[in-house]
Design a protein around this motif. Structure first.
Motif, PDB file in Angstrom:
ATOM      1  N   ASN A  47       0.834  -1.207   0.000  1.00 15.11           N
ATOM      2  CA  ASN A  47       0.000   0.000   0.000  1.00 15.11           C
ATOM      3  C   ASN A  47       0.866   1.253   0.000  1.00 15.11           C
ATOM      4  OD1 ASN A  47      -2.390  -1.391  -0.023  1.00 15.11           O
ATOM      5  ND2 ASN A  47      -2.652  -1.339   2.190  1.00 15.11           N
ATOM      6  N   TYR A  48       1.946   1.240   0.761  1.00 17.83           N
ATOM      7  CA  TYR A  48       2.847   2.398   0.790  1.00 17.83           C
ATOM      8  C   TYR A  48       3.475   2.613  -0.578  1.00 17.83           C
ATOM      9  CZ  TYR A  48       6.766   5.381   2.015  1.00 17.83           C
ATOM     10  OH  TYR A  48       7.671   6.402   2.061  1.00 17.83           O
ATOM     11  N   ARG A  49       3.904   1.518  -1.216  1.00 20.24           N
ATOM     12  CA  ARG A  49       4.518   1.642  -2.541  1.00 20.24           C
ATOM     13  C   ARG A  49       3.511   2.196  -3.554  1.00 20.24           C
ATOM     14  NH1 ARG A  49       5.424  -3.703  -5.168  1.00 20.24           N
ATOM     15  NH2 ARG A  49       3.310  -3.255  -5.755  1.00 20.24           N
ATOM     16  N   ASP A  50       2.275   1.706  -3.509  1.00 19.51           N
ATOM     17  CA  ASP A  50       1.249   2.204  -4.425  1.00 19.51           C
ATOM     18  C   ASP A  50       0.952   3.683  -4.173  1.00 19.51           C
ATOM     19  OD1 ASP A  50       1.094  -0.277  -5.575  1.00 19.51           O
ATOM     20  OD2 ASP A  50      -0.730  -0.873  -4.495  1.00 19.51           O
ATOM     21  N   ALA A  51       0.923   4.079  -2.900  1.00 15.04           N
ATOM     22  CA  ALA A  51       0.673   5.485  -2.578  1.00 15.04           C
ATOM     23  C   ALA A  51       1.810   6.359  -3.090  1.00 15.04           C
ATOM     24  CB  ALA A  51       0.496   5.663  -1.074  1.00 15.04           C
ATOM     25  N   GLN A  52       3.037   5.908  -2.935  1.00  9.67           N
ATOM     26  CA  GLN A  52       4.182   6.681  -3.412  1.00  9.67           C
ATOM     27  C   GLN A  52       4.175   6.775  -4.935  1.00  9.67           C
ATOM     28  OE1 GLN A  52       6.649   8.373  -1.612  1.00  9.67           O
ATOM     29  NE2 GLN A  52       5.090   8.038  -0.055  1.00  9.67           N
ATOM     30  N   THR A  53       3.826   5.689  -5.615  1.00  7.49           N
ATOM     31  CA  THR A  53       3.751   5.705  -7.072  1.00  7.49           C
ATOM     32  C   THR A  53       2.690   6.698  -7.550  1.00  7.49           C
ATOM     33  OG1 THR A  53       4.440   3.405  -7.157  1.00  7.49           O
ATOM     34  CG2 THR A  53       3.365   4.275  -9.113  1.00  7.49           C
ATOM     35  N   ALA A  54       1.525   6.685  -6.894  1.00  5.56           N
ATOM     36  CA  ALA A  54       0.462   7.620  -7.280  1.00  5.56           C
ATOM     37  C   ALA A  54       0.871   9.061  -7.000  1.00  5.56           C
ATOM     38  CB  ALA A  54      -0.823   7.283  -6.523  1.00  5.56           C
ATOM     39  N   TYR A  55       1.512   9.294  -5.859  1.00  5.71           N
ATOM     40  CA  TYR A  55       1.920  10.657  -5.507  1.00  5.71           C
ATOM     41  C   TYR A  55       2.932  11.199  -6.512  1.00  5.71           C
ATOM     42  CZ  TYR A  55       4.227  14.460  -3.080  1.00  5.71           C
ATOM     43  OH  TYR A  55       4.786  15.671  -2.769  1.00  5.71           O
ATOM     44  N   PHE A  56       3.974  10.430  -6.768  1.00  5.39           N
ATOM     45  CA  PHE A  56       5.007  10.937  -7.665  1.00  5.39           C
ATOM     46  C   PHE A  56       4.524  10.988  -9.117  1.00  5.39           C
ATOM     47  CE2 PHE A  56       7.833   9.764  -4.107  1.00  5.39           C
ATOM     48  CZ  PHE A  56       8.389  11.019  -3.914  1.00  5.39           C
ATOM     49  N   GLY A  57       3.588  10.113  -9.497  1.00  2.00           N
ATOM     50  CA  GLY A  57       2.991  10.201 -10.826  1.00  2.00           C
ATOM     51  C   GLY A  57       2.174  11.475 -10.974  1.00  2.00           C
ATOM     52  N   SER A  58       1.415  11.833  -9.943  1.00  5.14           N
ATOM     53  CA  SER A  58       0.626  13.061 -10.008  1.00  5.14           C
ATOM     54  C   SER A  58       1.520  14.300  -9.996  1.00  5.14           C
ATOM     55  CB  SER A  58      -0.370  13.125  -8.855  1.00  5.14           C
ATOM     56  OG  SER A  58       0.306  13.216  -7.617  1.00  5.14           O
TER      57      SER A  58
END
Length: 108
Positions: free
Chosen positions: A49-60
């Motif tokens: 979940n942390y990895r997915d959140a970081q991916t979404a944050y940096f993608g945005s």
């Protein structure tokens, strides 16, 4: 001789206690192992979940930076900024930022 018979009789009362202690110890070890297995599974899920959140944050954030760069005058692929507020009668005031190397409807 009477003392030896007396000791033997007192041991007969404790015959099954070793089996009971062994089963109880096995039960406790099984419970600990099961708990550790669930903790490891939970930790893996938290990390995912942390990895997915970081991916979404940096993608945005990358998308925002791309938009800022395209709105900057003199950029490699400029976008003209809208001159007015969008309305339902004139949808041309909306700016869509798309990847120029991808066909319409293609994956980015």
């Amino acid at each position: 001789m009477a003392a030896a018979k007396k000791i033997k009789r007192s041991n007969n009362k404790e015959r099954g206690i070793a089996l009971f202690i062994a089963l109880f110890a096995l039960l406790i070890l099984s419970a600990i192992a099961t708990g550790m297995m669930f903790m490891a599974d939970t930790e893996t899920a938290v990390n995912m979940n942390y990895r997915d959140a970081q991916t979404a944050y940096f993608g945005s954030m990358a998308g925002l930076e791309e938009g800022r760069e395209r709105l900057r005058p003199g950029s490699a692929s400029p976008v003209t900024a809208p001159t007015g507020m969008p309305s339902s009668s004139a949808p041309s005031n909306v700016v869509y930022i798309v990847n120029p190397g991808v066909a319409p409807g293609g994956a980015i």
